[in-house]
Structure formats: structure tokens, C-alpha cells
Design a protein around this motif. Structure first.
Motif, short mmCIF file in Angstrom:
data_model
loop_
_atom_site.label_atom_id
_atom_site.label_comp_id
_atom_site.label_asym_id
_atom_site.label_seq_id
_atom_site.Cartn_x
_atom_site.Cartn_y
_atom_site.Cartn_z
N LYS A 65 0.84 -1.20 0.00
CA LYS A 65 0.00 0.00 0.00
C LYS A 65 0.87 1.25 0.00
O LYS A 65 0.56 2.22 -0.69
CB LYS A 65 -0.94 -0.01 1.21
CG LYS A 65 -1.99 -1.12 1.11
CD LYS A 65 -2.81 -1.30 2.38
CE LYS A 65 -3.73 -2.52 2.21
NZ LYS A 65 -4.62 -2.73 3.35
N THR A 108 -7.51 0.84 9.28
CA THR A 108 -6.89 0.05 10.34
C THR A 108 -6.64 -1.33 9.74
O THR A 108 -7.57 -2.03 9.35
CB THR A 108 -7.82 -0.10 11.56
OG1 THR A 108 -9.14 -0.40 11.08
CG2 THR A 108 -7.89 1.16 12.37
N LEU A 110 -6.32 -4.94 9.30
CA LEU A 110 -6.80 -6.11 10.06
C LEU A 110 -5.99 -7.35 9.67
O LEU A 110 -5.52 -7.43 8.54
CB LEU A 110 -8.28 -6.34 9.76
CG LEU A 110 -9.22 -5.18 10.13
CD1 LEU A 110 -10.66 -5.54 9.75
CD2 LEU A 110 -9.11 -4.85 11.60
N ASP A 134 -11.97 2.04 3.68
CA ASP A 134 -12.10 0.58 3.75
C ASP A 134 -13.55 0.15 3.94
O ASP A 134 -13.86 -1.03 3.87
CB ASP A 134 -11.31 0.06 4.95
CG ASP A 134 -10.08 -0.71 4.54
OD1 ASP A 134 -9.98 -1.09 3.36
OD2 ASP A 134 -9.22 -0.92 5.40
N ILE A 247 -5.04 -15.67 0.70
CA ILE A 247 -3.57 -15.61 0.67
C ILE A 247 -3.07 -16.33 1.90
O ILE A 247 -3.36 -15.93 3.03
CB ILE A 247 -3.05 -14.16 0.69
CG1 ILE A 247 -3.65 -13.37 -0.47
CG2 ILE A 247 -1.53 -14.14 0.60
CD1 ILE A 247 -3.23 -11.93 -0.47
N TYR A 249 0.27 -18.04 3.87
CA TYR A 249 1.73 -18.11 3.92
C TYR A 249 2.16 -19.43 4.52
O TYR A 249 1.75 -19.79 5.62
CB TYR A 249 2.30 -16.97 4.76
CG TYR A 249 2.25 -15.66 4.05
CD1 TYR A 249 3.26 -15.30 3.17
CD2 TYR A 249 1.18 -14.80 4.23
CE1 TYR A 249 3.20 -14.11 2.48
CE2 TYR A 249 1.11 -13.60 3.55
CZ TYR A 249 2.13 -13.26 2.68
OH TYR A 249 2.06 -12.09 2.00
N PRO A 276 0.29 -15.58 -5.90
CA PRO A 276 0.06 -14.12 -5.94
C PRO A 276 -0.23 -13.63 -7.35
O PRO A 276 -0.26 -14.43 -8.29
CB PRO A 276 1.41 -13.59 -5.43
CG PRO A 276 2.42 -14.63 -5.77
CD PRO A 276 1.68 -15.95 -5.70
N GLY A 277 -0.45 -12.33 -7.48
CA GLY A 277 -0.64 -11.72 -8.79
C GLY A 277 -2.08 -11.69 -9.28
O GLY A 277 -2.34 -11.46 -10.46
#
Ligand SMILES: Nc1nc(=O)c2c([nH]1)NC[C@@H]1CN(c3ccc(C(=O)N[C@@H](CCC(=O)O)C(=O)O)cc3)C=[N+]21
Length: 306
Positions: A65, A108, A110, A134, A247, A249, A276-277
Motif C-alpha cells: 500500500k 486500520t 486487520l 475501507d 492468501i 503463507y 500471488p498476482g
């Protein structure tokens, strides 16, 4: 022979939707618009990001961001707090940002690392509607439920799904849309957006009965449950459009995976977003769009009030 007929019925391999390309185009568009706004108003759009804790994934998203902001001329400020910060200190910061004319959007990030010490919605609800880029406050969310889209912003990740469908000219009215995961960031707002667009919409989660069967009926399947590769070929109707918002990890091999088993879905869907992408970059571009819109509105109000 049988395999031939079987293969004939499979539409795959699916087209892979490039979210990074979609996002780049959108960022270019808003870079141009922001440049014009800076010339007209003499100020840059400002974005305040509040982070509590030090989650690895949040750090990555926030970095994205900040990079996008920098690229297109948004002044972004990160306020990062230790996970033991008092609730009042964060509330005070939000009040300060609410009143700061340099800040047009407040988010904020999250999830907050507050381990139930207090209710995070007390923070998100404090953001004034005109800066709630948001759309996480209950007043903005209620507007969305009542299909009052002009009054506030559309949540970024949900809007990203719509942008992606638009990019492949996928019509929504009358389609069966199945959304997995009922989060405030994605599933819940997306349900309302899809209903507004006259889709036959089902919102469900991992515990929904007959989930696999329901998914098999979806022309458009949108998955946001945060469960690595949960959706395999069995869940996908041949020729469906599959949007993977998840997403995940994997700490051991440091790989990022979606909620959809990509290789399997590729053989069955007509279109699919990679992770990703895929949805991620488009989500960031939607945040930039909302921040620009907030700044433009602020500028116009200033002019009309002298
Ligand atoms: N208040 C709030 N607003 C959000 O918008 C918000 C949030 N909280 N919490 C978490 C989710 C997630 N999110 C992403 C942003 C960028 C990528 C992104 O750019 N991902 C890249 C890179 C992923 C990687 O390299 O790990 C990609 O998918 O290609 C993904 C996900 C925003 N979120």
C-alpha cells in the motif's frame, strides 16, 4: 474413446487473469487524476494506516500500500503500535486523523494483534464516513447493505473482485455466484454488491451443509476463507469463473498459496485468478482509487464552502 469424450467436456485450460496488469492500468489512471488534483488544489491526497502489532503478512500488505501510494502521488503515513498499546491511545490517534485536513483516508489494517483486549470495531467505527476508505465502520457497512453506494466507499477487496469480472467482460445479472467466507472485508460486502447486480447469490463458509454441491452450481466462484488449496477440482463447475481471494503463507517453504488448488482449477474453470498476482494487487489499486475519491470530495467541499 472415453477419455476423448471426457476431455471434450472439459473447457480447460482456463485463462489466467493477470491482476498485476489490471492494477497497473488502474494505478496509471489515478496517478494522472491525482496529478491534476494536485495542480488544482495544491495538496496531495493523504492516507493514514494504523497497524497494531507486527504480523508478517500485515507488514507485506502495508508495504504494498505504501509503494502504490508513493508511485501515484498519495502521501501515506503509517502509525505502527506495539501490541500492548492502550485502546485510548489508538482512539486518540483516530480522532486526530479524523480532524487532520492532510488525511483523506484512514484504514486500520486487520487483523489487529490485540488478542481480545478490546473490541476492534470500537476503532473502525470511530473513523468518519468521509474518510472510511475501507468501509469498515458500521455506518458505512449499513449504507452498503441498503445499496446506498453513492454515500460511501466500496470495500477494496470486494470491489477488486468486481473489477476483475469487468476486465473479462463477465456479466453478473442472473448468474449463480457462490461466495465462500463471510468476512467483513470480503464476503459480507461482496454478497450485497452481487445482490445489487442481480446475481443469484449464496454466501457460505466451510461449515455450510452440502458446500461442495453448492459450489458445483456456481457460474462464478469467489473464495475468501484463508485455507490453503481448500477448493479442488471437485468443487468447480466446468467453465466457471474462479476468483481466489485467499492468501496463505507457508512458513516452512516460504511460499504463498491461495484457497484454490490452482493446477486443478486450471483444468476445469474458464477463467481463474492466480495467487500471488491476482486479487491482491487489484485490492491495493482500489484503496488508491478510494483515497483519491475522498481527496477530490474534500477539495470540492472546500470550494463550495468558500
Ligand atoms: N483494513 C484492511 N484493509 C485491507 O485492505 C486489508 C486488511 N485490512 N487486511 C488484510 C487484507 C489483505 N490485503 C492485501 C493487500 C495486498 C495484497 C497483495 O498485493 N498481494 C500480492 C503479493 C503477495 C505476497 O508477495 O506475499 C499478490 O497477491 O500478488 C494482498 C492482500 C489487504 N487487506
Amino acid at each position: 474413446m472415453i477419455t476423448k469424450i471426457f476431455k471434450k467436456n472439459l473447457p480447460g485450460p482456463a485463462k489466467i487473469i493477470n491482476g498485476s496488469t489490471i492494477a497497473s492500468k488502474i494505478l496509471e489512471e489515478y496517478k494522472y487524476k491525482i496529478n491534476k488534483l494536485i495542480q488544482d488544489s495544491g495538496t496531495r491526497p493523504g492516507l493514514g494506516i494504523i497497524q497494531i502489532g507486527d504480523r508478517h503478512d500485515s507488514n507485506i500488505y502495508i508495504q504494498k500500500k505504501l509503494q502504490a501510494s508513493c508511485k501515484i502521488g498519495v502521501d501515506a503515513f503509517l502509525f505502527k503500535y506495539d501490541k500492548n498499546i492502550s485502546k485510548n491511545q489508538v482512539l486518540d490517534k483516530i480522532i486526530e486523523l479524523n480532524n487532520d485536513p492532510k488525511i483523506n483516508g484512514i484504514i486500520t489494517q486487520l487483523p489487529l494483534e490485540i488478542s481480545n483486549r478490546f473490541d476492534y470495531t470500537d476503532l473502525t467505527n470511530l473513523v468518519v464516513p468521509e474518510k472510511d476508505v475501507d468501509c469498515l465502520s458500521s455506518s458505512c457497512y449499513n449504507n452498503l447493505c441498503n445499496h446506498k453506494f453513492l454515500e460511501n466507499f466500496v470495500p477494496c477487496a470486494a470491489n477488486a473482485c468486481l473489477k476483475i469480472l469487468e476486465s473479462i467482460n463477465c456479466s453478473i445479472a442472473g448468474k449463480r455466484v457462490v461466495i465462500l467466507g463471510s468476512s467483513k472485508l470480503v464476503g459480507l460486502p461482496l454478497k450485497h454488491l452481487m445482490e445489487f447486480k442481480k446475481a443469484d447469490t449464496f454466501l457460505c463458509d466451510k461449515t455450510t451443509k452440502d458446500l461442495k454441491f453448492l459450489c458445483q452450481t456456481a457460474d462464478i466462484l469467489i473464495v475468501a476463507i484463508g485455507c490453503s488449496q481448500f477448493i479442488n477440482a471437485d468443487y468447480i463447475k466446468p467453465g466457471a469463473v474462479v476468483i481466489d481471494v485467499g492468501i496463505n503463507y507457508d512458513e516452512t517453504n516460504r511460499k504463498v498459496t491461495g484457497d484454490v488448488h490452482f493446477e486443478q482449477a486450471l483444468q476445469k474453470a474458464s477463467y481463474i485468478t492466480p495467487v500471488p498476482g491476482g486479487v491482491g494487487p487489484v485490492t491495493v489499486s482500489m484503496l488508491m482509487m478510494n483515497t483519491y475519491k475522498a481527496a477530490l470530495k474534500h477539495h470540492r467541499n472546500k470550494i463550495s464552502h468558500g
